[in-house]
Design an enzyme around this catalytic site. Structure first.
Site, PDB file in Angstrom:
ATOM      1  N   ARG A 177      15.214 -83.859 -11.119  1.00 26.60           N
ATOM      2  CA  ARG A 177      15.788 -85.226 -11.112  1.00 26.60           C
ATOM      3  C   ARG A 177      15.155 -86.129 -12.177  1.00 26.60           C
ATOM      4  O   ARG A 177      14.967 -87.334 -11.955  1.00 26.60           O
ATOM      5  CB  ARG A 177      15.626 -85.883  -9.728  1.00 26.60           C
ATOM      6  CG  ARG A 177      16.293 -85.149  -8.608  1.00 26.60           C
ATOM      7  CD  ARG A 177      17.817 -85.158  -8.753  1.00 26.60           C
ATOM      8  NE  ARG A 177      18.418 -84.437  -7.654  1.00 26.60           N
ATOM      9  CZ  ARG A 177      18.662 -83.125  -7.679  1.00 26.60           C
ATOM     10  NH1 ARG A 177      18.402 -82.408  -8.755  1.00 26.60           N
ATOM     11  NH2 ARG A 177      19.196 -82.534  -6.642  1.00 26.60           N
ATOM     12  N   CYS A 227      21.306 -88.654  -1.633  1.00 28.00           N
ATOM     13  CA  CYS A 227      19.928 -88.528  -1.156  1.00 28.00           C
ATOM     14  C   CYS A 227      19.087 -89.680  -1.699  1.00 28.00           C
ATOM     15  O   CYS A 227      19.127 -89.985  -2.889  1.00 28.00           O
ATOM     16  CB  CYS A 227      19.334 -87.188  -1.583  1.00 28.00           C
ATOM     17  SG  CYS A 227      19.955 -85.834  -0.584  1.00 28.00           S
ATOM     18  N   GLU A 297      14.548 -91.444  -4.921  1.00 28.26           N
ATOM     19  CA  GLU A 297      15.322 -90.867  -6.023  1.00 28.26           C
ATOM     20  C   GLU A 297      16.306 -91.920  -6.535  1.00 28.26           C
ATOM     21  O   GLU A 297      16.613 -91.970  -7.716  1.00 28.26           O
ATOM     22  CB  GLU A 297      16.083 -89.634  -5.502  1.00 28.26           C
ATOM     23  CG  GLU A 297      16.980 -88.999  -6.540  1.00 28.26           C
ATOM     24  CD  GLU A 297      17.908 -87.924  -5.965  1.00 28.26           C
ATOM     25  OE1 GLU A 297      17.426 -87.039  -5.256  1.00 28.26           O
ATOM     26  OE2 GLU A 297      19.120 -88.007  -6.239  1.00 28.26           O
TER      27      GLU A 297
END
Ligand code: EPU
Length: 312
Positions: A177, A227, A297
């Protein structure tokens, strides 16, 4: 910042009706939260984008490059200029040698569909992930062990001053990520991806399995940003949050999803501050129980740009 001295007339002269003021932020992010932005510009060409960046940098005006708005939320107002990329950044073309040139404003789902149509494999990890190619590249989006970074051959960008830069894969570091190697504030214009020819039916069935897995394990048709936390090495944030009994925990109008504990959903009427408080609560409970500090995130956008949970 001395941006009231003259940047707005110059931006208006450059952009005309593509520049709008006092823009509602909630419709611009999939969480559906936020106050108002000072202004938003829809940029049609790279030349236009370069000029806007140059002017904004010279005046110290905060700028937010907005892709699909699916991995960020606004705490409240944004006191700068939002840049939305328009038609000039939405081209997609198959090149020789199983390569694809794709503009950063192309939706990830459109890229995936085009690749399937050309029987090109390598992007299946994007199945079901909302947002634009630019956002996917910046976040190295993916799932099930594969992410978009693995396919990148080169990226064309504009830096914060509006200078055009090109990067080869060897200049870039894609990790979980995360993309490193671009100057801070870079705007990705387009990417060249190297894919692999494969049986169309094989790609189709792989995509089908991935969509099915998501269908049953993740909330659908609700306002969320996917998420919320990165997975800690070797574990799943969702599993840990679930084990802490946090599913269903609420602050104001938002709630930890009952379906997947790493999703926070806006049940209606949530504010950016509600989400911040719920994120803080989850971090604290998981830390007290497991000694692990979960890292968001999703990107949190404050009045002057991206902030961390500790800044608020
Ligand atoms: N689990 C629970 N409770 C939950 C959620 C998950 O016990 O509430 C367990 C699952 O049963 C499974 C394990 O945790 O044993 C892992 O769950 P899952 O397969 O859902 O994967 P994840 O690690 O939670 C990652 C990505 C997702 C991606 C899925 C599927 C991150 C932070 N998340 O989730 O990506 O869709 O794998 O490949 O990397 C996103 O990036 O926005 C996103 C949702």
């Amino acid at each position: 910042m001395n941006c009231d001295r003259g940047i707005w007339p110059r931006l208006t002269a450059l952009l005309g009706s593509a520049l709008t003021f006092n823009v509602a932020l909630a419709p611009l992010c999939t969480f559906g939260v936020g106050g108002r932005a000072r202004a938003m510009a829809c940029l049609e060409t790279e030349v236009q984008a370069a000029e806007v960046r140059r002017l904004a940098a010279a005046e110290g005006l905060p700028v937010l490059i907005l892709g699909g708005g699916s991995n960020l939320f606004f705490v409240d107002d944004f006191q700068g200029l939002i840049l939305k990329l328009g038609s000039g950044f939405k081209k997609i073309q198959r090149l020789e040698g199983d390569r694809v040139q794709v503009g950063s404003a192309v939706a990830s789902s459109v890229l995936l569909k085009a690749a399937l149509g050309w029987s090109l494999s390598g992007l299946e990890g994007l199945a079901g992930i909302p947002g634009s190619v630019g956002g996917a590249l910046m976040m190295n989006a993916g799932s099930g062990g594969s992410s978009i970074g693995e396919t990148v051959e080169s990226l064309d960008c504009l830096d914060a001053q509006g200078c055009r830069l090109s990067f080869k894969a060897r200049d870039l570091v894609f990790s979980y990520r995360h993309l490193a190697g671009l100057p801070a504030g870079s705007l990705i214009s387009s990417a060249r991806l190297k894919l692999k020819e494969a049986e169309r039916e094989q790609i189709k069935s792989d995509l089908f399995c991935r969509f099915q897995a998501r269908r049953f394990s993740q909330p659908k048709g609700v306002k969320s940003a996917g998420c919320v936390f990165k997975n800690p090495a070797g574990d799943s944030a969702g599993r840990l949050i679930d084990l802490c009994g946090l599913k269903g925990s609420r602050v104001g109008g938002c709630e930890v999803s009952q379906i997947h504990a790493n999703f926070i959903i806006n049940r209606g009427g949530a504010s950016g501050r509600d989400i911040v408080e719920l994120i803080r609560h989850v971090i604290q409970v998981v830390y007290e129980r497991y000694g692990l500090l979960l890292e968001p995130e999703v990107k949190i956008i404050g009045p002057g740009g991206e902030v961390t949970i500790d800044d608020i």
